[in-house]
Design a protein around this motif. Structure first.
Motif, PDB file in Angstrom:
ATOM      1  N   ILE A 112       0.839  -1.209   0.000  1.00 33.07           N
ATOM      2  CA  ILE A 112       0.000   0.000   0.000  1.00 33.07           C
ATOM      3  C   ILE A 112       0.868   1.251   0.000  1.00 33.07           C
ATOM      4  CG2 ILE A 112      -1.682   1.324   1.351  1.00 33.07           C
ATOM      5  CD1 ILE A 112      -2.873  -1.378   2.229  1.00 33.07           C
ATOM      6  N   ALA A 113       1.985   1.218   0.718  1.00 36.29           N
ATOM      7  CA  ALA A 113       2.911   2.356   0.683  1.00 36.29           C
ATOM      8  C   ALA A 113       3.422   2.591  -0.736  1.00 36.29           C
ATOM      9  CB  ALA A 113       4.075   2.110   1.642  1.00 36.29           C
ATOM     10  N   GLU A 114       3.740   1.516  -1.440  1.00 38.82           N
ATOM     11  CA  GLU A 114       4.192   1.632  -2.828  1.00 38.82           C
ATOM     12  C   GLU A 114       3.083   2.200  -3.713  1.00 38.82           C
ATOM     13  OE1 GLU A 114       7.069   1.225  -4.084  1.00 38.82           O
ATOM     14  OE2 GLU A 114       8.232  -0.058  -2.753  1.00 38.82           O
ATOM     15  N   GLN A 115       1.869   1.686  -3.551  1.00 41.78           N
ATOM     16  CA  GLN A 115       0.750   2.106  -4.395  1.00 41.78           C
ATOM     17  C   GLN A 115       0.363   3.562  -4.165  1.00 41.78           C
ATOM     18  OE1 GLN A 115      -2.217  -0.756  -3.266  1.00 41.78           O
ATOM     19  NE2 GLN A 115      -0.995  -2.495  -4.026  1.00 41.78           N
ATOM     20  N   THR A 116       0.434   4.017  -2.916  1.00 37.73           N
ATOM     21  CA  THR A 116      -0.016   5.369  -2.589  1.00 37.73           C
ATOM     22  C   THR A 116       1.095   6.406  -2.683  1.00 37.73           C
ATOM     23  OG1 THR A 116       0.418   5.019  -0.222  1.00 37.73           O
ATOM     24  CG2 THR A 116      -1.800   4.490  -1.031  1.00 37.73           C
ATOM     25  N   GLY A 117       2.347   5.945  -2.754  1.00 38.69           N
ATOM     26  CA  GLY A 117       3.463   6.878  -2.756  1.00 38.69           C
ATOM     27  C   GLY A 117       3.728   7.495  -1.397  1.00 38.69           C
ATOM     28  N   ARG A 118       3.145   6.907  -0.366  1.00 41.93           N
ATOM     29  CA  ARG A 118       3.343   7.381   1.010  1.00 41.93           C
ATOM     30  C   ARG A 118       4.281   6.439   1.746  1.00 41.93           C
ATOM     31  NH1 ARG A 118       2.000  12.674   1.346  1.00 41.93           N
ATOM     32  NH2 ARG A 118       0.176  13.045   0.044  1.00 41.93           N
ATOM     33  N   SER A 119       4.563   6.742   3.001  1.00 47.20           N
ATOM     34  CA  SER A 119       5.563   5.958   3.719  1.00 47.20           C
ATOM     35  C   SER A 119       5.131   5.648   5.138  1.00 47.20           C
ATOM     36  CB  SER A 119       6.896   6.717   3.765  1.00 47.20           C
ATOM     37  OG  SER A 119       6.750   7.926   4.506  1.00 47.20           O
ATOM     38  N   LEU A 120       5.631   4.529   5.643  1.00 50.01           N
ATOM     39  CA  LEU A 120       5.573   4.187   7.069  1.00 50.01           C
ATOM     40  C   LEU A 120       6.998   4.086   7.566  1.00 50.01           C
ATOM     41  CD1 LEU A 120       4.519   3.087   9.804  1.00 50.01           C
ATOM     42  CD2 LEU A 120       4.526   0.805   8.736  1.00 50.01           C
ATOM     43  N   SER A 121       7.340   4.872   8.578  1.00 48.57           N
ATOM     44  CA  SER A 121       8.645   4.784   9.231  1.00 48.57           C
ATOM     45  C   SER A 121       8.433   4.260  10.646  1.00 48.57           C
ATOM     46  CB  SER A 121       9.327   6.155   9.287  1.00 48.57           C
ATOM     47  OG  SER A 121       9.517   6.664   7.987  1.00 48.57           O
ATOM     48  N   VAL A 122       9.260   3.302  11.063  1.00 50.35           N
ATOM     49  CA  VAL A 122       9.043   2.561  12.301  1.00 50.35           C
ATOM     50  C   VAL A 122      10.023   3.019  13.380  1.00 50.35           C
ATOM     51  CG1 VAL A 122       8.888   0.261  13.335  1.00 50.35           C
ATOM     52  CG2 VAL A 122       8.267   0.598  10.924  1.00 50.35           C
ATOM     53  N   MET A 123       9.519   3.138  14.601  1.00 44.76           N
ATOM     54  CA  MET A 123      10.349   3.562  15.726  1.00 44.76           C
ATOM     55  C   MET A 123      11.295   2.443  16.142  1.00 44.76           C
ATOM     56  SD  MET A 123      11.443   5.706  17.919  1.00 44.76           S
ATOM     57  CE  MET A 123      10.366   7.129  17.730  1.00 44.76           C
ATOM     58  N   GLN A 124      12.552   2.560  15.726  1.00 40.68           N
ATOM     59  CA  GLN A 124      13.626   1.654  16.161  1.00 40.68           C
ATOM     60  C   GLN A 124      14.674   2.518  16.851  1.00 40.68           C
ATOM     61  OE1 GLN A 124      12.229  -2.201  14.642  1.00 40.68           O
ATOM     62  NE2 GLN A 124      13.605  -1.505  16.257  1.00 40.68           N
ATOM     63  N   ASN A 125      14.348   2.963  18.047  1.00 37.19           N
ATOM     64  CA  ASN A 125      15.123   3.995  18.723  1.00 37.19           C
ATOM     65  C   ASN A 125      16.526   3.550  19.126  1.00 37.19           C
ATOM     66  OD1 ASN A 125      13.021   2.588  20.472  1.00 37.19           O
ATOM     67  ND2 ASN A 125      14.463   3.247  22.042  1.00 37.19           N
ATOM     68  N   ARG A 126      16.767   2.229  19.233  1.00 32.95           N
ATOM     69  CA  ARG A 126      18.079   1.788  19.709  1.00 32.95           C
ATOM     70  C   ARG A 126      19.160   1.845  18.633  1.00 32.95           C
ATOM     71  NH1 ARG A 126      17.407   0.344  24.869  1.00 32.95           N
ATOM     72  NH2 ARG A 126      15.240  -0.056  25.460  1.00 32.95           N
ATOM     73  N   ARG A 127      18.782   2.208  17.417  1.00 32.68           N
ATOM     74  CA  ARG A 127      19.777   2.504  16.384  1.00 32.68           C
ATOM     75  C   ARG A 127      20.451   3.853  16.635  1.00 32.68           C
ATOM     76  NH1 ARG A 127      19.076   1.093  10.517  1.00 32.68           N
ATOM     77  NH2 ARG A 127      18.272  -1.039  10.482  1.00 32.68           N
ATOM     78  N   TYR A 128      19.782   4.710  17.388  1.00 35.78           N
ATOM     79  CA  TYR A 128      20.193   6.115  17.458  1.00 35.78           C
ATOM     80  C   TYR A 128      20.960   6.365  18.755  1.00 35.78           C
ATOM     81  CZ  TYR A 128      17.427   6.210  13.376  1.00 35.78           C
ATOM     82  OH  TYR A 128      16.966   5.922  12.116  1.00 35.78           O
TER      83      TYR A 128
END
Length: 344
Positions: A112-128
């Protein structure tokens, strides 16, 4: 006019940090709060001095406010419905981990993100974190040569009470995705297969399996071994885990708290030596970003501004999710599981 008109969905305690963060940003405005109980949404508004509207329906909130960004801070079983509704109504989404409850739902979100051109970004805070970035820097620089083994030890004993104590697989389902995602960041590789043994040791206060050992084959040919427990009293690791990365020329170490370092074979002729001499190489801790949730949100907003995928975009994060659900399938079946079909 704010650049980001934000709808916050899920007004439990976890949402407080998210709301406070976005309220401090320029060009961002919280235009609605949504919860299945309107009184929870109103309490959140009162707590943060917001005068925005409150709703019990995500689609209605988006339509009536003209929102273009949704923060999904709901429980995992609600992520699919909230996220897909937001994407299909023209919004980008920032969401809590895991991105969905099943791989089928995760793949549909990506579609759906591909079809709509929108995005979901996920909280992976331990990378930061400046130190994990420094560890990655040691690896990227070739300090220890080609990586062959990555080990993470995670041993803590949190007495949460509540839902975690009753979960079937509290460690892997609720926590291990952080460490799995960190491993992918550190070595820049993706999961190929997993064998997992999950168990509940003596003294555990959890109903489900609170300990696990997972062995992953990675796309760079290395092996990642996760050893973890949420009921390990005494001698705790940090929440960031304790790391050992072994390569052809040496080993990189990070205890999850201090500065990483490597010990590599010292230069010079060492022919005939039973044990070679080594030299220590300190990691260069220069990453300028903020830590934790703030750093992850900084990256999410930067990606929107720059018109690119965030580091934790759903099309990448699905691979970390595959590590979780693949480990559970392996534990239940007693078999090694090929993960490539999970996320490809």
């Amino acid at each position: 006019m704010s650049s980001y008109r934000i709808v916050v969905v899920g007004c439990g305690s976890m949402a407080n940090a998210w709301v406070k963060n976005v309220m401090e940003r320029e060009h961002a405005e919280v235009v609605a709060l949504v919860d299945i109980k309107a009184e929870f949404a109103q309490a959140m508004a009162d707590r943060h001095g917001l005068t925005c509207a409150v709703f019990t329906d995500v689609a209605q909130a988006i339509k009536e406010t003209g929102a273009n960004l949704v923060l999904d801070i709901t429980i995992p079983s609600s992520h699919f419905q909230v996220c897909t509704t937001a994407l299909q109504h023209g919004c980008d989404v920032f969401g809590e981990k895991p991105m969905a409850a099943t791989m089928a739902e995760a793949r549909e979100i990506v579609d759906i993100a591909e079809q709509t051109g929108r995005s979901l970004s996920v909280m992976q805070n331990r990378r930061y974190d400046a130190n994990i970035r420094a560890l990655r820097g040691l690896i990227d620089a070739g300090t220890i040569g080609r990586v062959g083994y990555v080990g993470a030890d995670f041993f803590l004993a949190p007495h949460f009470g509540g839902f975690r104590d009753a979960m079937e697989s509290p460690l892997i389902l609720d926590m291990a995705i952080h460490t799995f995602d960190q491993a992918r960041l550190i070595i820049g590789a993706d999961p190929v297969s997993v064998y997992c043994h999950e168990f509940n040791p003596p003294g555990s206060w959890y109903a489900g399996n609170a300990s696990a050992i997972c062995i992953y084959e990675m796309s760079d040919g290395s092996v990642f071994c996760y050893r973890g427990s949420w009921c390990a009293e005494g001698a705790p690791t940090t929440w960031e885990a304790a790391w050992r990365v072994t390569g052809e020329h040496g080993t990189a170490i990070w205890d999850g708290l201090g500065t990483p370092y490597a010990e590599i074979v010292a230069p010079g002729d060492q022919a005939g030596k039973f044990v070679r001499d080594h030299k220590r190489v300190e990691a260069d801790v220069t990453w300028p970003g903020r830590s934790g949730h703030a750093g992850c949100l900084d990256e999410m907003f930067a990606a929107l501004r720059e018109g690119r995928r965030a580091e934790t975009d759903c099309r990448d994060n699905i691979k970390s999710m595959a590590m979780v659900l693949g480990a559970l399938e392996s534990a239940k079946s007693g078999r090694k599981i090929d993960l490539r079909a999970y996320w490809r």
